[in-house]
Design a protein around this motif. Structure first.
Motif, PDB file in Angstrom:
ATOM      1  N   ARG A 128      15.768 -52.619  -4.853  1.00 54.15           N
ATOM      2  CA  ARG A 128      15.821 -51.409  -5.618  1.00 54.15           C
ATOM      3  C   ARG A 128      14.984 -50.096  -5.288  1.00 54.15           C
ATOM      4  NH1 ARG A 128      14.043 -50.630 -11.280  1.00 54.15           N
ATOM      5  NH2 ARG A 128      13.201 -52.775 -11.273  1.00 54.15           N
ATOM      6  N   ALA A 129      13.733 -50.662  -4.846  1.00 59.42           N
ATOM      7  CA  ALA A 129      12.675 -49.391  -4.629  1.00 59.42           C
ATOM      8  C   ALA A 129      13.442 -48.747  -3.263  1.00 59.42           C
ATOM      9  CB  ALA A 129      11.381 -50.104  -4.069  1.00 59.42           C
ATOM     10  N   GLU A 130      13.730 -49.243  -2.291  1.00 54.90           N
ATOM     11  CA  GLU A 130      14.480 -48.810  -0.961  1.00 54.90           C
ATOM     12  C   GLU A 130      15.757 -47.843  -1.594  1.00 54.90           C
ATOM     13  OE1 GLU A 130      15.042 -51.605   1.924  1.00 54.90           O
ATOM     14  OE2 GLU A 130      12.897 -51.811   2.450  1.00 54.90           O
ATOM     15  N   GLN A 131      16.547 -48.606  -2.276  1.00 58.94           N
ATOM     16  CA  GLN A 131      17.726 -47.563  -2.793  1.00 58.94           C
ATOM     17  C   GLN A 131      17.225 -46.392  -3.507  1.00 58.94           C
ATOM     18  OE1 GLN A 131      20.266 -49.823  -5.716  1.00 58.94           O
ATOM     19  NE2 GLN A 131      21.635 -48.053  -5.727  1.00 58.94           N
ATOM     20  N   GLU A 181      18.004 -42.562  -1.984  1.00 53.44           N
ATOM     21  CA  GLU A 181      18.745 -41.482  -3.038  1.00 53.44           C
ATOM     22  C   GLU A 181      17.813 -40.455  -2.730  1.00 53.44           C
ATOM     23  OE1 GLU A 181      19.156 -43.320  -6.465  1.00 53.44           O
ATOM     24  OE2 GLU A 181      20.813 -44.691  -5.999  1.00 53.44           O
ATOM     25  N   LEU A 182      16.351 -40.343  -3.142  1.00 54.39           N
ATOM     26  CA  LEU A 182      15.606 -39.303  -3.019  1.00 54.39           C
ATOM     27  C   LEU A 182      15.590 -38.634  -1.702  1.00 54.39           C
ATOM     28  CD1 LEU A 182      12.204 -40.667  -4.930  1.00 54.39           C
ATOM     29  CD2 LEU A 182      13.635 -38.446  -5.431  1.00 54.39           C
ATOM     30  N   LEU A 183      15.580 -39.527  -0.801  1.00 52.47           N
ATOM     31  CA  LEU A 183      15.544 -38.616   0.684  1.00 52.47           C
ATOM     32  C   LEU A 183      16.783 -37.971   0.949  1.00 52.47           C
ATOM     33  CD1 LEU A 183      13.937 -41.409   2.787  1.00 52.47           C
ATOM     34  CD2 LEU A 183      13.006 -39.392   2.205  1.00 52.47           C
ATOM     35  N   ARG A 211      18.727 -36.430  -1.336  1.00 50.64           N
ATOM     36  CA  ARG A 211      18.615 -35.389  -2.287  1.00 50.64           C
ATOM     37  C   ARG A 211      17.823 -34.270  -1.580  1.00 50.64           C
ATOM     38  NH1 ARG A 211      16.168 -34.618  -8.234  1.00 50.64           N
ATOM     39  NH2 ARG A 211      16.322 -32.459  -8.262  1.00 50.64           N
ATOM     40  N   LEU A 212      16.660 -34.672  -0.971  1.00 52.45           N
ATOM     41  CA  LEU A 212      15.773 -33.720  -0.218  1.00 52.45           C
ATOM     42  C   LEU A 212      16.131 -33.262   1.074  1.00 52.45           C
ATOM     43  CD1 LEU A 212      12.408 -34.912  -1.766  1.00 52.45           C
ATOM     44  CD2 LEU A 212      13.995 -33.139  -2.642  1.00 52.45           C
ATOM     45  N   GLY A 213      17.302 -33.936   1.492  1.00 49.00           N
ATOM     46  CA  GLY A 213      17.915 -33.471   2.923  1.00 49.00           C
ATOM     47  C   GLY A 213      16.946 -34.200   4.142  1.00 49.00           C
ATOM     48  N   LEU A 214      16.463 -35.522   3.644  1.00 47.65           N
ATOM     49  CA  LEU A 214      15.859 -36.259   4.847  1.00 47.65           C
ATOM     50  C   LEU A 214      16.606 -37.611   4.854  1.00 47.65           C
ATOM     51  CD1 LEU A 214      12.099 -35.531   3.493  1.00 47.65           C
ATOM     52  CD2 LEU A 214      13.469 -34.511   5.628  1.00 47.65           C
ATOM     53  N   GLY A 215      17.832 -37.753   4.523  1.00 46.62           N
ATOM     54  CA  GLY A 215      18.564 -39.152   4.354  1.00 46.62           C
ATOM     55  C   GLY A 215      18.264 -39.574   5.787  1.00 46.62           C
ATOM     56  N   ALA A 216      18.561 -39.114   6.866  1.00 49.31           N
ATOM     57  CA  ALA A 216      18.550 -39.495   8.180  1.00 49.31           C
ATOM     58  C   ALA A 216      17.376 -39.915   8.718  1.00 49.31           C
ATOM     59  CB  ALA A 216      19.324 -38.344   9.107  1.00 49.31           C
ATOM     60  N   GLN A 262       7.577 -33.179   6.313  1.00 48.96           N
ATOM     61  CA  GLN A 262       6.593 -34.243   5.780  1.00 48.96           C
ATOM     62  C   GLN A 262       6.228 -33.897   4.494  1.00 48.96           C
ATOM     63  OE1 GLN A 262       3.403 -35.009   8.461  1.00 48.96           O
ATOM     64  NE2 GLN A 262       4.152 -34.043  10.175  1.00 48.96           N
ATOM     65  N   GLN A 263       6.185 -32.267   4.047  1.00 50.54           N
ATOM     66  CA  GLN A 263       5.993 -32.258   2.748  1.00 50.54           C
ATOM     67  C   GLN A 263       7.085 -32.509   1.800  1.00 50.54           C
ATOM     68  OE1 GLN A 263       3.521 -32.025   0.880  1.00 50.54           O
ATOM     69  NE2 GLN A 263       2.634 -29.975   1.059  1.00 50.54           N
ATOM     70  N   ARG A 264       8.272 -32.463   2.310  1.00 52.35           N
ATOM     71  CA  ARG A 264       9.445 -32.950   1.441  1.00 52.35           C
ATOM     72  C   ARG A 264       9.333 -34.577   1.283  1.00 52.35           C
ATOM     73  NH1 ARG A 264      14.914 -31.318   3.843  1.00 52.35           N
ATOM     74  NH2 ARG A 264      13.446 -30.641   5.672  1.00 52.35           N
ATOM     75  N   ALA A 265       8.950 -35.246   2.412  1.00 50.00           N
ATOM     76  CA  ALA A 265       8.706 -36.625   1.966  1.00 50.00           C
ATOM     77  C   ALA A 265       7.617 -37.017   1.160  1.00 50.00           C
ATOM     78  CB  ALA A 265       8.333 -37.283   3.404  1.00 50.00           C
ATOM     79  N   ALA A 266       6.368 -36.188   1.148  1.00 52.90           N
ATOM     80  CA  ALA A 266       5.491 -36.401   0.359  1.00 52.90           C
ATOM     81  C   ALA A 266       5.887 -36.123  -1.234  1.00 52.90           C
ATOM     82  CB  ALA A 266       4.200 -35.235   0.577  1.00 52.90           C
ATOM     83  N   ILE A 267       6.686 -35.019  -1.294  1.00 56.38           N
ATOM     84  CA  ILE A 267       7.347 -34.697  -2.686  1.00 56.38           C
ATOM     85  C   ILE A 267       8.135 -35.944  -3.116  1.00 56.38           C
ATOM     86  CG2 ILE A 267       8.815 -33.240  -4.095  1.00 56.38           C
ATOM     87  CD1 ILE A 267       7.950 -31.116  -2.303  1.00 56.38           C
ATOM     88  N   ALA A 268       8.960 -36.548  -2.071  1.00 59.05           N
ATOM     89  CA  ALA A 268       9.816 -37.641  -2.425  1.00 59.05           C
ATOM     90  C   ALA A 268       8.798 -38.825  -3.080  1.00 59.05           C
ATOM     91  CB  ALA A 268      10.479 -37.981  -1.234  1.00 59.05           C
ATOM     92  N   ARG A 269       7.858 -39.129  -2.232  1.00 60.33           N
ATOM     93  CA  ARG A 269       6.909 -40.143  -2.419  1.00 60.33           C
ATOM     94  C   ARG A 269       6.357 -40.015  -3.931  1.00 60.33           C
ATOM     95  NH1 ARG A 269       1.454 -40.705   1.060  1.00 60.33           N
ATOM     96  NH2 ARG A 269       1.152 -38.738   0.198  1.00 60.33           N
ATOM     97  N   ALA A 270       5.906 -38.707  -4.291  1.00 62.18           N
ATOM     98  CA  ALA A 270       5.426 -38.624  -5.662  1.00 62.18           C
ATOM     99  C   ALA A 270       6.554 -38.667  -6.749  1.00 62.18           C
ATOM    100  CB  ALA A 270       4.861 -36.852  -6.016  1.00 62.18           C
TER     101      ALA A 270
END
Length: 251
Positions: free
Chosen positions: A118-121, A125-127, A129-134, A148-156
């Protein structure tokens, strides 16, 4: 939680470092589903205010409430409080030995005990949305600064925070990458995310903020709507600060 209760409230907050006063009797309220922007010169106390709000620094005096609960009370469960707050710093602070997906799923799995699948799903989904799916399987050093900053936002966002704190999140980016990160914040505002952000991007603050606080020497010298603070500031110090910003072509 009722929308009548501020998500964050700070009352007479004071913080010193080595005898220097960094925050002076700060009062602040952040209403649900709003964006509050902290502006001011470097060293005015913006980052320290954010760190105190996220319980990353202890206050010397005063009190802070999250959703009506006094989180500076010694009896408060600080770990539980931190789980309700997302923080994004200037430096991306991604773990270099973990993939983007592993970075984002770490807190949900280890802290919130979310099952891996579930965490990975949710992370994917967040990635997306933030254009980092690939980029889920990439390591941070393979990403641009903006990625990297978008990934940091996804982590938050992965911990589904009640409050998101953003500390100069574009400061370390090349100018051409700033826009892609600010677009993420615009989208979050549209979703109703409650945010408190420190920024030097004055045009952006004027655009997205529901409330603007001008800090000077650790004190909130002026607060109001973006229209009021930027268009008709009441304090001479605020006017001088904004005049220099205009002269520098940053507003």
């Amino acid at each position: 939680m009722s929308d009548d209760v501020p998500v964050l409230r700070m009352e007479s907050v004071r913080k010193t470092f080595g005898g220097s006063v960094v925050l002076r009797d700060v009062d602040l309220e952040v209403a649900p589903h709003t964006v509050t922007a902290l502006i001011g010169a470097s060293g005015s106390g913006k980052s320290t205010l954010l760190r105190c709000a996220g319980l990353l620094e202890d206050v010397d005096d005063g009190a802070i409430w999250l959703d009506g609960e006094e989180i500076t009370d010694p009896r408060a469960d600080r770990d539980a409080v931190r789980r309700r707050i997302g923080v994004v710093f200037q430096a991306y602070n991604l773990f270099p030995h973990m993939t983007v997906l592993e970075n984002i799923t770490l807190a949900p799995r280890r802290v919130h005990r979310v099952p891996r699948a579930r965490a990975e799903q949710q992370a994917r989904e967040l990635l997306e949305r933030l254009g980092l799916g690939a980029r889920a399987g990439e390591y941070p050093d393979r990403l641009s600064g903006g990625q990297q900053q978008r990934a940091a936002i996804a982590r938050a966002l992965a911990v589904r925070p009640r409050l998101l704190l953003l500390d100069e999140i574009t400061a370390a980016l090349d100018p051409e990458l700033v826009g892609e990160v600010l677009d993420v914040v615009r989208d979050l505002k549209g979703d109703g995310m409650t945010m408190l952000l420190a920024t030097h991007e004055m045009g952006f603050a004027r655009e997205v903020a529901d409330q603007v606080c001008f800090l000077d020497s650790g004190a909130v010298l002026e607060r109001g709507t973006a229209e009021q603070v930027f268009g008709d500031p009441r304090q001479d110090r605020t006017r001088r600060f904004l005049r220099r910003i205009v002269e520098a072509g940053r507003l």
